[in-house]
Scaffold this motif. Structure first.
Motif, PDB file in Angstrom:
ATOM      1  N   LEU A  77       5.192   1.499  -8.402  1.00 11.84           N
ATOM      2  CA  LEU A  77       4.069   0.600  -8.671  1.00 11.84           C
ATOM      3  C   LEU A  77       4.556  -0.837  -8.797  1.00 11.84           C
ATOM      4  O   LEU A  77       3.991  -1.750  -8.189  1.00 11.84           O
ATOM      5  N   ARG A  78       5.609  -1.050  -9.551  1.00  8.59           N
ATOM      6  CA  ARG A  78       6.144  -2.406  -9.749  1.00  8.59           C
ATOM      7  C   ARG A  78       6.703  -2.979  -8.443  1.00  8.59           C
ATOM      8  O   ARG A  78       6.573  -4.185  -8.194  1.00  8.59           O
ATOM      9  N   ASN A  79       7.297  -2.137  -7.595  1.00  5.16           N
ATOM     10  CA  ASN A  79       7.750  -2.609  -6.281  1.00  5.16           C
ATOM     11  C   ASN A  79       6.573  -3.124  -5.464  1.00  5.16           C
ATOM     12  O   ASN A  79       6.660  -4.170  -4.820  1.00  5.16           O
ATOM     13  N   GLY A  80       5.468  -2.388  -5.502  1.00  7.82           N
ATOM     14  CA  GLY A  80       4.278  -2.802  -4.763  1.00  7.82           C
ATOM     15  C   GLY A  80       3.690  -4.094  -5.295  1.00  7.82           C
ATOM     16  O   GLY A  80       3.320  -4.980  -4.529  1.00  7.82           O
ATOM     17  N   ILE A  81       3.602  -4.198  -6.613  1.00  9.97           N
ATOM     18  CA  ILE A  81       3.052  -5.420  -7.220  1.00  9.97           C
ATOM     19  C   ILE A  81       3.930  -6.620  -6.875  1.00  9.97           C
ATOM     20  O   ILE A  81       3.428  -7.683  -6.490  1.00  9.97           O
ATOM     21  N   SER A  82       5.243  -6.455  -6.987  1.00 12.68           N
ATOM     22  CA  SER A  82       6.168  -7.557  -6.666  1.00 12.68           C
ATOM     23  C   SER A  82       6.017  -7.990  -5.221  1.00 12.68           C
ATOM     24  O   SER A  82       5.958  -9.190  -4.919  1.00 12.68           O
ATOM     25  N   ALA A  83       5.963  -7.028  -4.317  1.00 12.66           N
ATOM     26  CA  ALA A  83       5.817  -7.354  -2.898  1.00 12.66           C
ATOM     27  C   ALA A  83       4.495  -8.069  -2.631  1.00 12.66           C
ATOM     28  O   ALA A  83       4.449  -9.023  -1.848  1.00 12.66           O
ATOM     29  N   ALA A  84       3.421  -7.632  -3.271  1.00 13.91           N
ATOM     30  CA  ALA A  84       2.119  -8.281  -3.087  1.00 13.91           C
ATOM     31  C   ALA A  84       2.150  -9.723  -3.590  1.00 13.91           C
ATOM     32  O   ALA A  84       1.592 -10.620  -2.954  1.00 13.91           O
ATOM     33  N   MET A  85       2.809  -9.935  -4.700  1.00 16.13           N
ATOM     34  CA  MET A  85       2.867 -11.294  -5.251  1.00 16.13           C
ATOM     35  C   MET A  85       3.688 -12.212  -4.352  1.00 16.13           C
ATOM     36  O   MET A  85       3.292 -13.351  -4.110  1.00 16.13           O
ATOM     37  N   VAL A  86       4.816 -11.727  -3.861  1.00 16.43           N
ATOM     38  CA  VAL A  86       5.631 -12.528  -2.949  1.00 16.43           C
ATOM     39  C   VAL A  86       4.834 -12.848  -1.693  1.00 16.43           C
ATOM     40  O   VAL A  86       4.803 -13.993  -1.230  1.00 16.43           O
ATOM     41  N   LYS A  87       4.155 -11.824  -1.131  1.00 17.02           N
ATOM     42  CA  LYS A  87       3.367 -11.998   0.090  1.00 17.02           C
ATOM     43  C   LYS A  87       2.284 -13.062  -0.101  1.00 17.02           C
ATOM     44  O   LYS A  87       1.952 -13.792   0.825  1.00 17.02           O
ATOM     45  N   ILE A 139      -2.541   2.635 -11.129  1.00 15.29           N
ATOM     46  CA  ILE A 139      -2.150   2.573  -9.718  1.00 15.29           C
ATOM     47  C   ILE A 139      -3.372   2.290  -8.846  1.00 15.29           C
ATOM     48  O   ILE A 139      -3.328   1.444  -7.945  1.00 15.29           O
ATOM     49  N   ALA A 140      -4.470   2.964  -9.110  1.00 14.05           N
ATOM     50  CA  ALA A 140      -5.694   2.760  -8.332  1.00 14.05           C
ATOM     51  C   ALA A 140      -6.214   1.337  -8.474  1.00 14.05           C
ATOM     52  O   ALA A 140      -6.703   0.752  -7.498  1.00 14.05           O
ATOM     53  N   ASP A 141      -6.122   0.776  -9.676  1.00 18.09           N
ATOM     54  CA  ASP A 141      -6.562  -0.611  -9.873  1.00 18.09           C
ATOM     55  C   ASP A 141      -5.752  -1.571  -9.011  1.00 18.09           C
ATOM     56  O   ASP A 141      -6.308  -2.472  -8.379  1.00 18.09           O
ATOM     57  N   GLU A 142      -4.438  -1.408  -8.994  1.00 20.61           N
ATOM     58  CA  GLU A 142      -3.587  -2.293  -8.192  1.00 20.61           C
ATOM     59  C   GLU A 142      -3.841  -2.095  -6.703  1.00 20.61           C
ATOM     60  O   GLU A 142      -3.848  -3.054  -5.936  1.00 20.61           O
ATOM     61  N   LEU A 143      -4.059  -0.853  -6.277  1.00 17.90           N
ATOM     62  CA  LEU A 143      -4.362  -0.575  -4.874  1.00 17.90           C
ATOM     63  C   LEU A 143      -5.685  -1.215  -4.480  1.00 17.90           C
ATOM     64  O   LEU A 143      -5.821  -1.794  -3.401  1.00 17.90           O
ATOM     65  N   TRP A 144      -6.667  -1.153  -5.364  1.00 25.19           N
ATOM     66  CA  TRP A 144      -7.979  -1.779  -5.125  1.00 25.19           C
ATOM     67  C   TRP A 144      -7.813  -3.275  -4.924  1.00 25.19           C
ATOM     68  O   TRP A 144      -8.375  -3.871  -4.008  1.00 25.19           O
ATOM     69  N   ILE A 145      -7.012  -3.910  -5.781  1.00 22.26           N
ATOM     70  CA  ILE A 145      -6.768  -5.356  -5.666  1.00 22.26           C
ATOM     71  C   ILE A 145      -6.059  -5.665  -4.353  1.00 22.26           C
ATOM     72  O   ILE A 145      -6.396  -6.625  -3.660  1.00 22.26           O
ATOM     73  N   ASP A 146      -5.074  -4.843  -3.991  1.00 22.39           N
ATOM     74  CA  ASP A 146      -4.317  -5.071  -2.761  1.00 22.39           C
ATOM     75  C   ASP A 146      -5.207  -4.997  -1.529  1.00 22.39           C
ATOM     76  O   ASP A 146      -4.922  -5.644  -0.526  1.00 22.39           O
ATOM     77  N   GLU A 170       0.838  -1.198   0.000  1.00 22.82           N
ATOM     78  CA  GLU A 170       0.000   0.000   0.000  1.00 22.82           C
ATOM     79  C   GLU A 170       0.878   1.256   0.000  1.00 22.82           C
ATOM     80  O   GLU A 170       0.592   2.219  -0.720  1.00 22.82           O
ATOM     81  N   GLN A 171       1.944   1.233   0.771  1.00 25.22           N
ATOM     82  CA  GLN A 171       2.856   2.373   0.787  1.00 25.22           C
ATOM     83  C   GLN A 171       3.433   2.607  -0.611  1.00 25.22           C
ATOM     84  O   GLN A 171       3.509   3.744  -1.078  1.00 25.22           O
ATOM     85  N   SER A 172       3.837   1.535  -1.280  1.00 26.28           N
ATOM     86  CA  SER A 172       4.404   1.671  -2.624  1.00 26.28           C
ATOM     87  C   SER A 172       3.394   2.273  -3.593  1.00 26.28           C
ATOM     88  O   SER A 172       3.742   3.140  -4.399  1.00 26.28           O
ATOM     89  N   TYR A 173       2.147   1.803  -3.523  1.00 27.09           N
ATOM     90  CA  TYR A 173       1.114   2.341  -4.416  1.00 27.09           C
ATOM     91  C   TYR A 173       0.829   3.811  -4.116  1.00 27.09           C
ATOM     92  O   TYR A 173       0.645   4.611  -5.031  1.00 27.09           O
ATOM     93  N   LEU A 174       0.780   4.165  -2.834  1.00 25.08           N
ATOM     94  CA  LEU A 174       0.525   5.563  -2.474  1.00 25.08           C
ATOM     95  C   LEU A 174       1.693   6.465  -2.883  1.00 25.08           C
ATOM     96  O   LEU A 174       1.486   7.607  -3.303  1.00 25.08           O
ATOM     97  N   GLU A 175       2.922   5.957  -2.780  1.00 24.64           N
ATOM     98  CA  GLU A 175       4.074   6.719  -3.266  1.00 24.64           C
ATOM     99  C   GLU A 175       3.977   6.906  -4.776  1.00 24.64           C
ATOM    100  O   GLU A 175       4.230   8.008  -5.294  1.00 24.64           O
ATOM    101  N   ALA A 176       3.606   5.835  -5.481  1.00 24.18           N
ATOM    102  CA  ALA A 176       3.454   5.931  -6.935  1.00 24.18           C
ATOM    103  C   ALA A 176       2.391   6.967  -7.293  1.00 24.18           C
ATOM    104  O   ALA A 176       2.572   7.777  -8.217  1.00 24.18           O
ATOM    105  N   GLU A 177       1.280   6.965  -6.554  1.00 19.84           N
ATOM    106  CA  GLU A 177       0.215   7.935  -6.808  1.00 19.84           C
ATOM    107  C   GLU A 177       0.690   9.362  -6.550  1.00 19.84           C
ATOM    108  O   GLU A 177       0.430  10.274  -7.345  1.00 19.84           O
ATOM    109  N   ALA A 178       1.389   9.573  -5.438  1.00 24.25           N
ATOM    110  CA  ALA A 178       1.885  10.913  -5.110  1.00 24.25           C
ATOM    111  C   ALA A 178       2.834  11.422  -6.197  1.00 24.25           C
ATOM    112  O   ALA A 178       2.769  12.594  -6.596  1.00 24.25           O
ATOM    113  N   ILE A 179       3.683  10.557  -6.690  1.00 20.12           N
ATOM    114  CA  ILE A 179       4.619  10.942  -7.749  1.00 20.12           C
ATOM    115  C   ILE A 179       3.861  11.233  -9.038  1.00 20.12           C
ATOM    116  O   ILE A 179       4.117  12.239  -9.713  1.00 20.12           O
TER     117      ILE A 179
END
Length: 168
Positions: A58-68, A98-105, A33-42
């Motif tokens: 965004l990719r950092n967040g997606i990777s972390a979510a997949m590993v988790k 970014i919002a789509d990935e955050l929604w999924i997370d 979530e932090q990664s997605y919010l950082e991506a959104e802010a940028i």
């Protein structure tokens, strides 16, 4: 299709990969979530780096979510390879991705997902067929015991489709 079994939103079927279970961690805020919010802010220009840096976050967040969630490296790489680079599109496209990935997370934290949707109105949601309201719900109703026990409770209750202060 990256070949994983869909998650079960129930505790009723033992032996499945369940998102809602008694032993599940109580996540208040995650690295993803932090990664997605950082991506959104940028992407919104609140922080430096432009859309290329937003893409990295965004990719950092997606990777972390997949590993988790136990998704293998090959499947994660295939998914990430299929995502367009945010720098190749507009800021609006980046914010939508970014919002789509955050929604999924937020699938295991539905109130958090609901709050992000109200804040961004992404992803685009439509009123379901035969809904009993004229618009999508924007707030949760006040519980009756809160109204009776709280002397500061509002006398006139807002409609459930009325926007909150941050949802303007």
């Amino acid at each position: 299709n990256i070949g994983f079994t869909p998650w079960v939103l129930s505790t009723a079927s033992p032996g499945t990969t369940e998102l809602v279970r008694p032993s599940a961690p109580d996540v208040l805020f995650s690295y993803t979530e932090q990664s997605y919010l950082e991506a959104e802010a940028i992407a919104r220009g609140f922080a430096t780096g432009g859309l290329s840096e937003a893409d990295v976050r965004l990719r950092n967040g997606i990777s972390a979510a997949m590993v988790k969630n136990g998704i293998g490296e090959a499947e994660a790489t295939a998914y990430l390879d299929g995502i367009a680079n945010l720098a190749d599109g507009s800021a609006a496209d980046a914010l939508s991705a970014i919002a789509d990935e955050l929604w999924i997370d937020c699938i295991i934290r539905p109130i958090e997902g609901f709050t992000h949707w109200r804040r961004t109105e992404m992803p685009a949601l439509a009123l379901p067929a035969r809904a009993t309201t004229i618009d999508l719900l924007r707030r949760l109703p006040y519980p009756p015991d809160e109204l009776s026990a709280n002397s500061n409770a509002p006398e006139s209750l807002p409609n459930n489709d009325e926007r909150l202060w941050f949802d303007q």
